[in-house]
Design a protein around this motif. Structure first.
Motif, PDB file in Angstrom:
ATOM      1  N   LEU A  50       0.821  -1.210   0.000  1.00  0.00           N
ATOM      2  CA  LEU A  50       0.000   0.000   0.000  1.00  0.00           C
ATOM      3  C   LEU A  50       0.855   1.261   0.000  1.00  0.00           C
ATOM      4  CD1 LEU A  50      -2.861  -0.912   2.514  1.00  0.00           C
ATOM      5  CD2 LEU A  50      -2.781  -1.249   0.045  1.00  0.00           C
ATOM      6  N   GLU A  51       1.933   1.239   0.767  1.00  0.00           N
ATOM      7  CA  GLU A  51       2.787   2.426   0.846  1.00  0.00           C
ATOM      8  C   GLU A  51       3.446   2.746  -0.494  1.00  0.00           C
ATOM      9  OE1 GLU A  51       4.133   2.407   5.556  1.00  0.00           O
ATOM     10  OE2 GLU A  51       5.478   1.563   4.043  1.00  0.00           O
ATOM     11  N   LYS A  52       3.728   1.715  -1.290  1.00  0.00           N
ATOM     12  CA  LYS A  52       4.401   1.925  -2.578  1.00  0.00           C
ATOM     13  C   LYS A  52       3.432   2.252  -3.708  1.00  0.00           C
ATOM     14  CE  LYS A  52       8.627  -0.745  -1.779  1.00  0.00           C
ATOM     15  NZ  LYS A  52       9.465  -1.862  -2.258  1.00  0.00           N
ATOM     16  N   ASP A  53       2.150   2.105  -3.446  1.00  0.00           N
ATOM     17  CA  ASP A  53       1.173   2.362  -4.505  1.00  0.00           C
ATOM     18  C   ASP A  53       1.084   3.866  -4.776  1.00  0.00           C
ATOM     19  OD1 ASP A  53      -1.152   1.187  -6.156  1.00  0.00           O
ATOM     20  OD2 ASP A  53      -2.037   2.897  -5.117  1.00  0.00           O
ATOM     21  N   THR A  54       1.270   4.246  -6.012  1.00  0.00           N
ATOM     22  CA  THR A  54       1.339   5.675  -6.350  1.00  0.00           C
ATOM     23  C   THR A  54      -0.008   6.371  -6.182  1.00  0.00           C
ATOM     24  OG1 THR A  54       0.980   5.116  -8.682  1.00  0.00           O
ATOM     25  CG2 THR A  54       3.265   5.365  -7.932  1.00  0.00           C
ATOM     26  N   VAL A  55      -1.110   5.659  -6.438  1.00  0.00           N
ATOM     27  CA  VAL A  55      -2.434   6.268  -6.304  1.00  0.00           C
ATOM     28  C   VAL A  55      -2.743   6.561  -4.840  1.00  0.00           C
ATOM     29  CG1 VAL A  55      -4.912   5.938  -6.681  1.00  0.00           C
ATOM     30  CG2 VAL A  55      -3.266   5.163  -8.404  1.00  0.00           C
ATOM     31  N   LEU A  56      -2.495   5.586  -3.976  1.00  0.00           N
ATOM     32  CA  LEU A  56      -2.752   5.779  -2.541  1.00  0.00           C
ATOM     33  C   LEU A  56      -1.792   6.813  -1.941  1.00  0.00           C
ATOM     34  CD1 LEU A  56      -3.412   2.094  -1.440  1.00  0.00           C
ATOM     35  CD2 LEU A  56      -5.093   3.879  -1.949  1.00  0.00           C
ATOM     36  N   ALA A  57      -0.562   6.826  -2.423  1.00  0.00           N
ATOM     37  CA  ALA A  57       0.405   7.835  -1.960  1.00  0.00           C
ATOM     38  C   ALA A  57      -0.065   9.239  -2.332  1.00  0.00           C
ATOM     39  CB  ALA A  57       1.782   7.556  -2.553  1.00  0.00           C
ATOM     40  N   ALA A  58      -0.641   9.380  -3.517  1.00  0.00           N
ATOM     41  CA  ALA A  58      -1.157  10.685  -3.934  1.00  0.00           C
ATOM     42  C   ALA A  58      -2.338  11.106  -3.064  1.00  0.00           C
ATOM     43  CB  ALA A  58      -1.573  10.632  -5.403  1.00  0.00           C
ATOM     44  N   MET A  59      -3.176  10.143  -2.682  1.00  0.00           N
ATOM     45  CA  MET A  59      -4.297  10.444  -1.781  1.00  0.00           C
ATOM     46  C   MET A  59      -3.800  10.959  -0.441  1.00  0.00           C
ATOM     47  SD  MET A  59      -7.065   7.396  -2.348  1.00  0.00           S
ATOM     48  CE  MET A  59      -7.939   7.189  -3.902  1.00  0.00           C
ATOM     49  N   LEU A  60      -2.735  10.326   0.072  1.00  0.00           N
ATOM     50  CA  LEU A  60      -2.168  10.770   1.344  1.00  0.00           C
ATOM     51  C   LEU A  60      -1.628  12.191   1.222  1.00  0.00           C
ATOM     52  CD1 LEU A  60      -1.183  10.335   4.245  1.00  0.00           C
ATOM     53  CD2 LEU A  60       0.866   9.240   3.298  1.00  0.00           C
ATOM     54  N   ARG A  61      -0.904  12.472   0.156  1.00  0.00           N
ATOM     55  CA  ARG A  61      -0.365  13.832  -0.033  1.00  0.00           C
ATOM     56  C   ARG A  61      -1.494  14.861  -0.109  1.00  0.00           C
ATOM     57  NH1 ARG A  61       3.051  11.084  -3.627  1.00  0.00           N
ATOM     58  NH2 ARG A  61       1.846  11.823  -5.432  1.00  0.00           N
ATOM     59  N   ASN A  62      -2.566  14.496  -0.796  1.00  0.00           N
ATOM     60  CA  ASN A  62      -3.696  15.414  -0.919  1.00  0.00           C
ATOM     61  C   ASN A  62      -4.364  15.650   0.432  1.00  0.00           C
ATOM     62  OD1 ASN A  62      -5.663  16.934  -2.590  1.00  0.00           O
ATOM     63  ND2 ASN A  62      -7.066  15.324  -1.902  1.00  0.00           N
ATOM     64  N   LYS A  63      -4.484  14.595   1.239  1.00  0.00           N
ATOM     65  CA  LYS A  63      -5.086  14.747   2.573  1.00  0.00           C
ATOM     66  C   LYS A  63      -4.236  15.655   3.455  1.00  0.00           C
ATOM     67  CE  LYS A  63      -8.239  13.227   4.142  1.00  0.00           C
ATOM     68  NZ  LYS A  63      -9.583  13.847   4.282  1.00  0.00           N
ATOM     69  N   MET A  64      -2.928  15.484   3.392  1.00  0.00           N
ATOM     70  CA  MET A  64      -2.034  16.340   4.179  1.00  0.00           C
ATOM     71  C   MET A  64      -2.125  17.794   3.696  1.00  0.00           C
ATOM     72  SD  MET A  64      -0.653  14.411   6.482  1.00  0.00           S
ATOM     73  CE  MET A  64       0.921  15.090   7.025  1.00  0.00           C
ATOM     74  N   LEU A  65      -2.295  17.975   2.408  1.00  0.00           N
ATOM     75  CA  LEU A  65      -2.449  19.324   1.859  1.00  0.00           C
ATOM     76  C   LEU A  65      -3.761  19.945   2.347  1.00  0.00           C
ATOM     77  CD1 LEU A  65      -0.926  21.269  -0.047  1.00  0.00           C
ATOM     78  CD2 LEU A  65      -2.328  20.367  -1.925  1.00  0.00           C
ATOM     79  N   GLN A  66      -4.816  19.142   2.390  1.00  0.00           N
ATOM     80  CA  GLN A  66      -6.097  19.636   2.907  1.00  0.00           C
ATOM     81  C   GLN A  66      -5.966  20.091   4.362  1.00  0.00           C
ATOM     82  OE1 GLN A  66      -9.526  17.022   2.298  1.00  0.00           O
ATOM     83  NE2 GLN A  66      -8.478  16.100   0.548  1.00  0.00           N
ATOM     84  N   LEU A  67      -5.266  19.302   5.168  1.00  0.00           N
ATOM     85  CA  LEU A  67      -5.066  19.667   6.571  1.00  0.00           C
ATOM     86  C   LEU A  67      -4.278  20.957   6.689  1.00  0.00           C
ATOM     87  CD1 LEU A  67      -4.290  16.210   8.230  1.00  0.00           C
ATOM     88  CD2 LEU A  67      -6.322  17.615   8.546  1.00  0.00           C
ATOM     89  N   SER A  68      -3.260  21.091   5.875  1.00  0.00           N
ATOM     90  CA  SER A  68      -2.456  22.316   5.881  1.00  0.00           C
ATOM     91  C   SER A  68      -3.307  23.529   5.509  1.00  0.00           C
ATOM     92  CB  SER A  68      -1.281  22.161   4.918  1.00  0.00           C
ATOM     93  OG  SER A  68      -0.508  23.338   4.891  1.00  0.00           O
TER      94      SER A  68
END
Length: 409
Positions: A50-68
């Motif tokens: 899961l950590e290496k999956d590029t789609v899920l990694a992009a979702m995580l980055r987007n969530k962190m951006l939303q929090l910011s």
């Protein structure tokens, strides 16, 4: 100098022990409420996939951006802060699609899905093909997290507002500042995380902590603590000598914060002990958590056990406790779970022993209420033995997790 060093060492040890306790409680709460997410964190192979999956990694980055962005844009809007912590419908659907694409029978995600079947924690989905069960488990976990954030960040009503509501005045001037700080904390705590669900899961765990709603971890693991003596006796019981497996007493919480055990609770204990002394079953199960009054420190099951041991002289090894149930529905469900998990004969009937009104309700209307509130029926009716004693048979559907009751999922 030696004294200072000694005091610093003691402080460090205290902080270390406290941090370990908090971590253990979090693991228990996560495992009970969000079993799939717990496995995804623990299983090295599935986690790496899961950590290496590029789609899920992009979702995580987007969530962190939303929090910011929430720290800049949400101002004093509670709903805005909560929304950035929750999974959106699009995010839930996107993860479902990705999990289905990643799943194969033989890879780490497929092998982990077998553990979902074996656990029976999502038993209502077990008739589905394995990839569908995986997706249903994910969606239940995600919406369970959203439920906690909705109740304990936004102040939405839980199913039982009188006992489970948020601890703060969500309309006060300072509350939005608290949510700002929560989002800031989650953003920093998850800065090095690589699993897509960690920010929202962390937010739910922090909100339960802030609201003093971590009761799901109380007294766990029970078979090594309060239930140890009785649990160890299970293996030596000659079950053919008893008609019933156990006598379950539902708790009756007092309404006064200084009262540990209500008068009705005492009566229910005495009624159950009469059944125990007549040889009906080898165990009594006292069932009830920290429920009444709002945010009480007293646990119904533990106080009933103390009363039966100290006043009624029942051996501690004959008493099991369920210290988490908050309603009659979960008294019955948790009894079925405990019977299964402790290796008590599952096909053997058990009995409830309680006051007349509740006993009648268990026989007549509770099954419909279980279906409505739990989305499952955890027991089957037996026969009535008296106006206070009623037979029931445990059902495996009781094993299904209900994360919309985060203190007793």
């Amino acid at each position: 100098m030696n004294r200072v060093f000694y005091l610093v060492t003691l402080l460090f040890l205290f902080i270390s022990v406290r941090a370990q306790q908090n971590s253990t409680a979090e693991n228990i709460i996560t495992r009970k409420n969000y079993f799939l997410l717990s496995l995804l964190q623990e299983d090295a192979g599935a986690r790496q996939l899961l950590e290496k999956d590029t789609v899920l990694a992009a979702m995580l980055r987007n969530k962190m951006l939303q929090l910011s962005h929430s720290l800049r844009d949400c101002k004093n809007e509670n709903e805005c802060f909560a929304e950035k912590l929750q999974f959106s419908d699009a995010e839930i659907e996107g993860v479902s699609t990705r999990l289905k694409a990643l799943y194969t029978r033989s890879n780490a995600v497929g092998l982990l899905t077998k553990r979902l079947f074996n656990s029976h924690n999502y038993i209502l989905f077990e008739q589905l093909p394995a990839p569908e069960l995986l997706i249903k488990a994910w969606e239940q976990d995600a919406r369970g997290i959203n439920f906690v954030i909705g109740v304990y960040a936004e102040g939405k009503k839980p199913h039982y507002p009188n006992i489970d509501s948020v601890s703060f005045n969500v309309n006060s001037n300072g509350y939005s500042r608290l949510l700002y700080s929560l989002n800031y904390l989650v953003l920093n705590e998850c800065s090095d995380q690589q699993l897509f669900f960690r920010p929202s899961l962390t937010a739910a765990l922090r909100l339960l902590e802030m609201n003093e709603r971590e009761q799901a971890a109380d007294y766990e693991p029970m078979e090594k603590n309060e239930n140890k003596a009785a649990f160890e006796r299970v293996k030596s019981i000659r079950w053919n000598a008893y008609k019933y497996s156990l006598i379950m007493i539902p708790g009756a919480g007092p309404e006064e914060p200084t009262v540990a055990l209500s008068a009705e609770g005492m009566i229910r204990c005495r009624l159950a002990v009469l059944q125990f002394k007549s040889g009906r079953a080898p165990f009594i199960l006292a069932s009830g958590g920290k429920v009444h009054p709002y945010k009480t420190k007293y646990c119904e099951a533990l106080e009933m056990k103390k009363f039966m041991v100290d006043v009624l002289h029942v051996p501690a090894g004959a008493i099991l406790i369920d210290p988490h149930a908050r309603h009659t529905t979960t008294n019955m469900r948790n009894a079925a779970r405990l019977i299964y998990r402790y290796g008590i004969p599952f096909s053997k009937p058990a009995i409830t022993c309680t006051t007349r009104g509740q006993s009648n309700m268990i026989e007549t209307t509770l099954i419909a209420r279980c279906l409505k509130e739990l989305k499952e029926v955890p027991y089957k009716n037996g026969i009535r033995l008296s106006e206070t004693v009623f037979e029931f048979y445990p059902l495996m559907e009781a094993m299904h997790i209900n994360p919309e009751e985060p203190m007793d999922p």
